[in-house]
Structures are given as structure tokens and as C-alpha cells.
Write a protein that holds these residues in place. Structure first.
Motif, PDB file in Angstrom:
ATOM      1  N   ALA A   1       1.287   4.046  -2.888  1.00 51.42           N
ATOM      2  CA  ALA A   1       0.946   5.689  -2.360  1.00 51.42           C
ATOM      3  C   ALA A   1       1.860   6.466  -3.021  1.00 51.42           C
ATOM      4  O   ALA A   1       1.838   7.568  -3.436  1.00 51.42           O
ATOM      5  CB  ALA A   1       0.759   5.476  -0.881  1.00 51.42           C
ATOM      6  N   ILE A   2       3.159   6.091  -2.720  1.00 52.57           N
ATOM      7  CA  ILE A   2       4.334   6.849  -3.103  1.00 52.57           C
ATOM      8  C   ILE A   2       4.328   7.147  -4.820  1.00 52.57           C
ATOM      9  O   ILE A   2       4.588   7.925  -5.153  1.00 52.57           O
ATOM     10  CB  ILE A   2       5.728   6.284  -2.490  1.00 52.57           C
ATOM     11  CG1 ILE A   2       5.571   6.217  -1.154  1.00 52.57           C
ATOM     12  CG2 ILE A   2       6.670   7.177  -3.231  1.00 52.57           C
ATOM     13  CD1 ILE A   2       6.838   5.460  -0.629  1.00 52.57           C
TER      14      ILE A   2
ATOM     15  N   GLU B   1      11.121  -0.176   0.081  1.00 54.14           N
ATOM     16  CA  GLU B   1       9.942   0.298  -0.440  1.00 54.14           C
ATOM     17  C   GLU B   1       9.780   1.721  -0.783  1.00 54.14           C
ATOM     18  O   GLU B   1       9.116   1.960  -1.680  1.00 54.14           O
ATOM     19  CB  GLU B   1       8.795  -0.062   0.928  1.00 54.14           C
ATOM     20  CG  GLU B   1       8.443  -1.603   0.896  1.00 54.14           C
ATOM     21  CD  GLU B   1       8.026  -1.780   2.414  1.00 54.14           C
ATOM     22  OE1 GLU B   1       7.927  -2.920   2.863  1.00 54.14           O
ATOM     23  OE2 GLU B   1       7.962  -0.767   3.217  1.00 54.14           O
TER      24      GLU B   1
ATOM     25  N   HIS C   1       0.881  -1.092  -0.031  1.00 53.14           N
ATOM     26  CA  HIS C   1       0.109   0.031   0.144  1.00 53.14           C
ATOM     27  C   HIS C   1       0.892   1.208  -0.109  1.00 53.14           C
ATOM     28  O   HIS C   1       0.566   2.130  -0.716  1.00 53.14           O
ATOM     29  CB  HIS C   1      -0.852  -0.007   1.266  1.00 53.14           C
ATOM     30  CG  HIS C   1      -1.984  -1.121   0.928  1.00 53.14           C
ATOM     31  ND1 HIS C   1      -3.070  -0.856  -0.036  1.00 53.14           N
ATOM     32  CD2 HIS C   1      -2.388  -2.128   1.932  1.00 53.14           C
ATOM     33  CE1 HIS C   1      -3.841  -2.000   0.405  1.00 53.14           C
ATOM     34  NE2 HIS C   1      -3.382  -2.807   1.356  1.00 53.14           N
ATOM     35  N   ALA C   2       1.939   1.001   0.535  1.00 55.19           N
ATOM     36  CA  ALA C   2       2.909   2.428   0.854  1.00 55.19           C
ATOM     37  C   ALA C   2       3.771   2.623  -0.374  1.00 55.19           C
ATOM     38  O   ALA C   2       3.578   3.885  -1.204  1.00 55.19           O
ATOM     39  CB  ALA C   2       3.824   2.074   1.879  1.00 55.19           C
TER      40      ALA C   2
ATOM     41  N   PHE D   1       1.506   9.165  -5.782  1.00 55.88           N
ATOM     42  CA  PHE D   1       1.815  10.764  -5.316  1.00 55.88           C
ATOM     43  C   PHE D   1       2.814  11.214  -6.445  1.00 55.88           C
ATOM     44  O   PHE D   1       2.862  12.380  -7.029  1.00 55.88           O
ATOM     45  CB  PHE D   1       2.332  10.560  -3.887  1.00 55.88           C
ATOM     46  CG  PHE D   1       2.819  11.758  -3.569  1.00 55.88           C
ATOM     47  CD1 PHE D   1       1.826  12.590  -2.712  1.00 55.88           C
ATOM     48  CD2 PHE D   1       3.968  12.349  -3.718  1.00 55.88           C
ATOM     49  CE1 PHE D   1       2.191  13.917  -2.263  1.00 55.88           C
ATOM     50  CE2 PHE D   1       4.237  13.992  -3.109  1.00 55.88           C
ATOM     51  CZ  PHE D   1       3.398  14.381  -2.605  1.00 55.88           C
TER      52      PHE D   1
ATOM     53  N   SER E   1      10.768  20.790   1.834  1.00 58.13           N
ATOM     54  CA  SER E   1       9.504  21.206   2.676  1.00 58.13           C
ATOM     55  C   SER E   1       9.502  20.695   4.022  1.00 58.13           C
ATOM     56  O   SER E   1       8.641  21.274   4.616  1.00 58.13           O
ATOM     57  CB  SER E   1       8.558  20.768   1.707  1.00 58.13           C
ATOM     58  OG  SER E   1       8.085  19.314   1.790  1.00 58.13           O
ATOM     59  N   GLY E   2      10.079  19.572   4.380  1.00 57.88           N
ATOM     60  CA  GLY E   2       9.750  19.154   5.650  1.00 57.88           C
ATOM     61  C   GLY E   2       8.770  17.962   5.872  1.00 57.88           C
ATOM     62  O   GLY E   2       8.626  17.162   6.786  1.00 57.88           O
ATOM     63  N   THR E   3       7.912  17.838   4.685  1.00 64.24           N
ATOM     64  CA  THR E   3       7.121  16.785   4.731  1.00 64.24           C
ATOM     65  C   THR E   3       7.664  15.296   4.797  1.00 64.24           C
ATOM     66  O   THR E   3       6.990  14.257   5.090  1.00 64.24           O
ATOM     67  CB  THR E   3       6.158  16.941   3.272  1.00 64.24           C
ATOM     68  OG1 THR E   3       6.987  16.647   2.145  1.00 64.24           O
ATOM     69  CG2 THR E   3       5.272  18.034   3.312  1.00 64.24           C
TER      70      THR E   3
ATOM     71  N   ARG F   1       0.962  16.714 -12.937  1.00 63.32           N
ATOM     72  CA  ARG F   1       0.607  18.024 -12.703  1.00 63.32           C
ATOM     73  C   ARG F   1       1.279  19.064 -13.112  1.00 63.32           C
ATOM     74  O   ARG F   1       1.108  20.332 -13.755  1.00 63.32           O
ATOM     75  CB  ARG F   1       0.516  18.244 -11.225  1.00 63.32           C
ATOM     76  CG  ARG F   1      -0.143  19.175 -10.673  1.00 63.32           C
ATOM     77  CD  ARG F   1      -0.231  19.246  -8.945  1.00 63.32           C
ATOM     78  NE  ARG F   1       0.969  18.868  -8.539  1.00 63.32           N
ATOM     79  CZ  ARG F   1       0.902  17.919  -7.332  1.00 63.32           C
ATOM     80  NH1 ARG F   1       0.131  17.538  -6.869  1.00 63.32           N
ATOM     81  NH2 ARG F   1       2.210  17.655  -6.956  1.00 63.32           N
TER      82      ARG F   1
ATOM     83  N   ALA G   1       1.203  11.468  -9.911  1.00 56.47           N
ATOM     84  CA  ALA G   1       0.537  12.924  -9.995  1.00 56.47           C
ATOM     85  C   ALA G   1       1.274  14.070  -9.997  1.00 56.47           C
ATOM     86  O   ALA G   1       0.870  14.986 -10.650  1.00 56.47           O
ATOM     87  CB  ALA G   1      -0.478  12.712  -8.612  1.00 56.47           C
TER      88      ALA G   1
ATOM     89  N   TYR H   1       8.893  14.030   7.128  1.00 54.77           N
ATOM     90  CA  TYR H   1       8.603  13.487   8.557  1.00 54.77           C
ATOM     91  C   TYR H   1       7.587  12.349   8.192  1.00 54.77           C
ATOM     92  O   TYR H   1       7.778  11.316   9.115  1.00 54.77           O
ATOM     93  CB  TYR H   1       8.165  14.662   9.309  1.00 54.77           C
ATOM     94  CG  TYR H   1       6.744  14.931   9.157  1.00 54.77           C
ATOM     95  CD1 TYR H   1       5.799  14.072   9.879  1.00 54.77           C
ATOM     96  CD2 TYR H   1       6.015  15.485   8.311  1.00 54.77           C
ATOM     97  CE1 TYR H   1       4.363  13.951   9.898  1.00 54.77           C
ATOM     98  CE2 TYR H   1       4.632  15.839   8.292  1.00 54.77           C
ATOM     99  CZ  TYR H   1       3.681  14.939   8.784  1.00 54.77           C
ATOM    100  OH  TYR H   1       2.452  15.081   9.005  1.00 54.77           O
ATOM    101  N   GLU H   2       6.796  12.432   7.544  1.00 54.38           N
ATOM    102  CA  GLU H   2       5.721  11.379   7.345  1.00 54.38           C
ATOM    103  C   GLU H   2       6.315  10.003   6.990  1.00 54.38           C
ATOM    104  O   GLU H   2       6.017   9.080   7.247  1.00 54.38           O
ATOM    105  CB  GLU H   2       4.594  11.972   6.530  1.00 54.38           C
ATOM    106  CG  GLU H   2       3.185  11.229   6.472  1.00 54.38           C
ATOM    107  CD  GLU H   2       2.210  11.404   5.646  1.00 54.38           C
ATOM    108  OE1 GLU H   2       2.383  12.155   4.698  1.00 54.38           O
ATOM    109  OE2 GLU H   2       1.116  11.103   6.377  1.00 54.38           O
ATOM    110  N   LEU H   3       7.243   9.888   5.743  1.00 54.05           N
ATOM    111  CA  LEU H   3       7.797   8.992   5.257  1.00 54.05           C
ATOM    112  C   LEU H   3       8.630   8.313   6.189  1.00 54.05           C
ATOM    113  O   LEU H   3       8.538   7.006   6.684  1.00 54.05           O
ATOM    114  CB  LEU H   3       8.405   9.351   4.095  1.00 54.05           C
ATOM    115  CG  LEU H   3       9.401   8.311   3.363  1.00 54.05           C
ATOM    116  CD1 LEU H   3       8.398   7.218   2.766  1.00 54.05           C
ATOM    117  CD2 LEU H   3      10.404   8.687   2.154  1.00 54.05           C
ATOM    118  N   LEU H   4       9.424   8.918   7.103  1.00 51.37           N
ATOM    119  CA  LEU H   4      10.306   8.516   7.872  1.00 51.37           C
ATOM    120  C   LEU H   4       9.562   7.868   9.235  1.00 51.37           C
ATOM    121  O   LEU H   4      10.043   7.145  10.060  1.00 51.37           O
ATOM    122  CB  LEU H   4      11.238   9.838   8.738  1.00 51.37           C
ATOM    123  CG  LEU H   4      12.102  10.389   7.756  1.00 51.37           C
ATOM    124  CD1 LEU H   4      13.031  11.325   8.349  1.00 51.37           C
ATOM    125  CD2 LEU H   4      13.104   9.144   6.895  1.00 51.37           C
TER     126      LEU H   4
END
Ligand code: ADP
Ligand code: MG
Lengths: 255, 319
Positions: A10-11, A103, A6-7, A14, A88-90, A21, A17, A92-95
Motif C-alpha cells: 500500500a505504501i 515495513e 499488504h501495508a 501510494f 500534513s498530519g496524515t 502524478r 502514484a 497519524y494513520e501510519l503511526l
């Protein structure tokens, strides 16, 4: 150990996309600039150049140019993909997610390589508009394209993890990769060089990629085809080993 | 209300130490157990080590020493199970500017290993008043809305334990109250909540238990009520019939102060002490012939407790 599919998905989604974009910048602009090469070198200047290895100059440069674009776009896209969340700091979520390093690599590099393949095929299709050419070994052609895309997306991923500034993100692509690609035999056969430069060229990994890729089109190559495949796989092996090293040390991702 | 029936430990931290690359020791052998279903407030001034502690538990920072188990899983050897149980709302507003709200929460759910579940995501977005913004790009949202998006992302995979790192810093009063409401609802659904804050009132209003951290050390961990009782000082204020110019010698040696231009006496006592000494005080006042018309007592707030704790013993003497 089960895979967090699932991960990975998702990556991958993302990143795809993000590609769509920014379609203009990520696909349209490389296709356009490569087409300009075909137009200028292939049709305008190429008409005044002799054939190389029995192939019209306009057709001769196509594999090299495709390789060149795929290679540099793979690096910049994959490095950007992982550098952006760091910046950007996002990240954190992956970590903090139950995602292994393998993965994350699968998701990010998979998406970047997909984009590179799309780009390569689109450029080949565009080239057909300007220059008639045939592909002698289409499966080999696709295999080379895929191998190059994956290898240099891995390489880009490593750069993106290593870089801690926008300058560092650019420095290897512009200072190392661009010169190597231009001197990698995209526009000429290295057999046309003086003997010393022929020897020096053999240290340039891009020569093997371009030569192998061109062989899949026209059946002619500067270096042995087996050597081409071997060198590409070797470079991919080095990138995978580096990725493994990053994974073990958590290099620059965690404090 | 104490919702805890059996105090099952859901996060177990033992000997947790962190020394950053620059040599700064941000955590000094912290031991802490969080109980399932509670709201735990980690209270401490800026730089105390709150974010470091949370970051280690969530896998963002690696510990120098010590161990952490979440829902029974070691965060190192069994990181998948441990992390899947955790949701994290970081202190900083790190968001993907170009993504839509819906895309970013879907991404979070997938990242944490859960199959897509639009019904759950809708419920989360609605509970955060984000449903009508689901197709908006995050960069078009206000700071408060972005904070909600981060909460939605943290809840997307139905975590057992939710970490909120300074959730209400820089958030307006209205949103702050909405968030507190949400936190209580989550607790009712069995989610364990650990929030860090340097707003005392937040800890006081919300928490079942409070841990005070300062300079990387846990100074105290207590039930909020016990903490207030143990460390709280009570003050008894006696409003006198007539003003006193100074404390009569017969009252010396007692923790008394004159206030209100001599019209009031303030008696400070420790609720922890065996006896309050109030009976003795009243007797001595009577002996001195001092009459009072009214008296009232007040408890020190958590804020005062906190200040005395982080200032250390010296601070307590002079406070
Ligand atoms: N990456 C880092 N490198 C060095 N020192 C750090 C780093 N991150 C935090 N610190 C220091 O560690 C201490 C604790 O920081 P932090 O955990 O963010 O505190 P809090 O969240 O309680 O404000 C602070 O003194 C801070 O300056
Ligand atoms: Mg903090």
C-alpha cells in the motif's frame, strides 16, 4: 513475526502514484536539466577538452552526472515522501497502523529507490542521444546504480524524519550533499588534482561512488573498485544503523 | 436499549499516565474498561486529555506509564493484533489532498494488513454517501465530506473498535445526525464505538455509558441512565394559588426557593438520597396553609451534571 506485506504494498503504491502524478517535476525536470549538462559540457565544451584516461570528455562525465542526479534526487524524493505526511498530519494513520518501522522503510525507501532507478536509466538513455558511449560492465553498472539509489534513499528517509521544517529538509542536501557531489569527481579525475587535494578528496564518499560507477562504464577508475563497493556498502550500513536507532527511540515521530 | 449481554471487555486501560516532554501531565493514572458492542462517550472540556488517551490506545503517542489491551492484545508487545482491531477517526481533518477517495480508502485497508476487497469498500463508501465521490480528489471536497472520508478510511479494514475523536466538531446539523445514525448502525453490526465530545447532547443522545474526564483524571464512569439517576438533581416546582413575599419561617431549612415573583416554589432534591422528602414537604405546606394549583418535576440534564462534576465540589455548592 510475519510481515505486513499488504501495508508495504500500500505504501509503495501510494508513493509510486505520487511520482506519476508529479511526472513533470519528479522525472521530466531532472532528465531535462541533466541533458543540459550533456549538451553544454559534453558536446559544446567537451569538444575543446582532451580525453581523460583515454575516454572522450563528453563520455567521461556521463557516469558522474548520472550519479549526481540519482544521488540528489534519491535524497530529496525519499525525504519528501516521509516529511509530507508529517507536515500534513496524515502520518497519524501510519503511526496507528499495524506496520513495523522496517515495513514503513521498505515501502517508502523501496518506492523512492524505484523512482531513482527509473530516473538513472532514463538519463542514460537520453545521454546516448547526445554522446556515444559504451557500458563495459552493464551488471556492475546496474548494481552500482541500485546500491546508490537505496543508500541515498535511506539517507533521505532519515533526513525526512529528522526535519521538522521545510528549511531543515533542504539544509543537508544543499549545504552538504551538493558540494560533495560537485567535488566528487563527476567532471574530472581526482588524479588531475594537486596531491594534497587528492588526499582530501578521499574523505568524500561521493568520490568512491562516481569512481566505481565510471569503472563499470569504461573500466577506468580513480580508486580501487573494491574500495568503491566497500565504501558504498559501508555508508549504507551507517544509514541502516541510524534507521535502527530511530526505530528504537521513536525519534521525532511519536510524543 | 442495552445491547450488552455479557460485559466482555474489549479495551482495558490500567494506570495510564502521560507526561509530555514539556512536563505537562495530560493523563493521571487513568483506569477504564470499554465493553464490547457499546457506545462509550468520553466527555470532557478542551484540554482534558481525551485526544491524548485515544492517541495512546491507537499507538500515536507513547504512554509514560500504564498498560492498554485491545481485544486482549497488549498495544506494546502485541501491537499488530491490537492495532488491526482499531479504527481511528482523528480530531483534525488530516487528508491527502491530491488522492482520490477510492485510492485513500484502498490505501488504508492495505496499511492495516487486509487484502483488497472492493465490495467492502463500496459498502463503506455507500453508507457514508461517498460513492458518487469515489473518484474525486479529496481537496475538492467540503469539510463535512472530508470528515466522511476519514470515517471511511477508519472503517476500511473492518475494525472491531472505532474511535471517533470529536466527530461532529464543526459539522453541520444534518451531517451530525447522519453520523449518529451511522454510529448506531455500526453498533448493530457489533462494532464498539468510543467517541469523545464536549457536546453534552451528543453523549446524552448516543452513549450507553459515559466517562467524564477533566484535567487528565476520569471523574466518573457510569451507565448513562445510572449517571443521570445518581448525580441528577430533580426539581419539583409548585405553582402557588397566591404569591408569597418571602419563605415562611415554618419552611426554613428545606431546599426551597421562591421563583416566578413569589408565584412558585422550587424544591430541589437529590435522586440519590434515601427519601425525597416530598411527603414531608407537602405536609408542612399544608400546615402553613399554602395551597398550590399545579406541580411538575424536571430532571437535570447531563449538561448540569457535567458542569457540577468538572467544577468540583465548590461548583456544586454554588450551582
Ligand atoms: N504534544 C504535546 N505537548 C505538550 N502538551 C500537550 C501536547 N498535546 C497535548 N498537550 C496538552 O495536554 C492536555 C490534553 O490535551 P488533549 O489530550 O488534546 O485534550 P482534549 O482532547 O481533551 O482537548 C492539554 O493541556 C494540551 O495542551
Ligand atoms: Mg481533543
Amino acid at each position: 513475526m510475519s510481515l505486513n506485506l499488504h501495508a508495504v504494498r500500500a505504501i509503495y503504491r501510494f508513493e509510486m502514484a505520487r511520482t506519476f502524478r508529479t511526472l513533470m517535476q519528479s522525472i521530466a525536470s531532472p532528465v531535462l536539466s541533466t541533458s543540459l549538462y550533456f549538451l553544454v559540457f559534453g558536446t559544446a565544451i567537451g569538444a575543446r577538452m582532451g580525453a581523460i584516461d583515454g575516454v572522450d570528455y563528453g563520455a567521461y562525465i556521463i557516469p558522474g552526472l548520472v550519479m549526481l542526479t540519482v544521488l540528489s534526487e534519491s535524497i530529496s524524493n525519499a525525504s519528501f515522501g516521509i516529511y509530507l505526511p508529517k507536515w500534513s498530519g496524515t502520518i497519524y494513520e501510519l503511526l496507528s497502523a499495524p506496520v513495523s518501522f522496517a515495513e514503513a522503510v521498505l515501502g517508502y525507501v523501496g518506492a523512492a529507490a524505484t523512482k531513482s532507478m527509473m530516473l538513472g536509466i532514463l538519463i542514460l538513455a537520453t545521454a546516448r542521444v547526445f554522446v556515444p558511449y559504451e557500458i563495459a560492465h552493464p551488471w556492475w553498472m546496474l548494481a552500482f546504480l541500485l546500491l546508490t539509489a537505496v543508500t541515498f534513499c535511506l539517507f533521505g528517509f532519515i533526513i525526512g524524519i529528522w526535519a521538522d521544517s521545510w528549511e531543515k529538509l533542504q539544509v543537508i542536501p544543499t549545504m552538504v550533499v551538493t558540494p560533495l557531489t560537485f567535488l566528487g569527481g563527476a567532471f574530472y579525475s581526482i588524479n588531475m588534482l594537486p596531491p594534497l587535494w587528492q588526499k582530501i578528496s578521499l574523505f568524500n564518499p561521493v568520490v568512491y561512488l562516481v569512481s566505481g560507477f565510471r569503472w563499470s562504464f569504461y573500466g577506468v577508475s580513480d580508486v580501487n573498485i573494491g574500495l568503491s563497493v566497500g565504501m558504498t556498502l559501508g555508508f549504507m550500513g551507517i544509514c541502516l544503523a541510524a534507521i535502527g536507532g530511530i526505530f528504537r527511540t521513536g525519534y521525532k515521530l511519536k510524543q | 436499549m442495552q445491547p450488552i449481554i455479557a460485559a466482555e471487555t474489549v479495551v482495558a486501560i490500567a494506570g495510564l499516565t502521560k507526561t509530555y516532554a514539556n512536563g505537562h501531565q495530560a493523563l493521571k493514572a487513568v483506569d477504564l474498561e470499554i465493553r464490547r458492542g457499546e457506545i462509550f462517550a468520553l466527555l470532557g472540556p478542551n484540554g482534558a486529555g481525551k485526544t491524548t488517551l485515544i492517541s495512546i490506545v491507537c499507538g500515536i503517542v507513547t504512554a509514560s506509564a500504564g498498560s492498554v489491551r485491545v481485544a486482549g492484545h497488549d498495544i506494546g508487545t502485541d501491537f499488530r493484533a491490537a492495532r488491526a482491531a482499531i479504527g481511528l477517526v482523528p480530531q483534525e481533518l488530516h487528508t491527502d489532498a491530491f488522492e482520490s477517495v477510492w485510492a485513500t480508502v484502498s490505501f488504508s485497508r492495505g496499511l492495516f494488513g487486509k487484502a483488497p476487497d472492493p465490495v467492502h469498500l463500496e459498502r463503506v463508501l455507500r453508507s457514508l454517501s461517498l460513492w458518487d465521490k469515489k473518484d474525486a480528489r479529496i481537496m475538492t471536497l467540503s469539510g463535512g465530506m472530508k470528515r466522511r472520508v476519514l470515517i471511511a478510511k477508519a472503517l476500511a479494514h473492518e475494525p472491531q473498535v472505532l474511535f471517533l475523536d470529536e466527530p461532529t466538531a464543526g459539522v453541520d446539523v444534518e451531517l451530525r445526525h447522519e453520523m449518529w445514525q451511522l454510529v448506531r448502525e455500526l453498533r448493530e453490526h457489533g462494532v464498539t464505538i468510543i467517541l469523545t465530545t464536549h457536546y453534552i447532547e451528543e453523549a446524552e443522545d448516543m452513549a450507553d455509558r459515559i466517562g467524564v474526564i477533566n484535567h487528565g483524571e476520569l471523574v466518573v464512569v457510569e451507565d448513562k441512565a445510572t449517571l443521570m439517576r445518581k448525580l441528577g438533581k430533580k426539581q419539583l416546582t409548585l405553582h402557588l394559588q397566591g404569591p408569597l413575599s418571602q419563605l415562611p419561617p415554618g419552611l426554613s431549612g428545606l431546599p426551597l426557593e421562591l421563583a416566578d415573583e413569589g408565584n412558585a416554589l422550587i424544591y430541589t432534591y437529590d435522586t440519590q438520597a434515601e427519601a425525597t422528602g416530598i411527603a414531608g414537604l407537602l405536609r408542612r405546606l399544608n400546615e402553613q396553609g399554602i395551597d398550590f394549583k399545579d406541580l411538575n418535576s424536571s430532571e437535570s440534564s447531563l449538561e448540569e451534571i457535567f458542569v457540577s462534576l468538572v467544577r468540583g465540589p465548590r461548583g456544586r455548592e454554588t450551582a
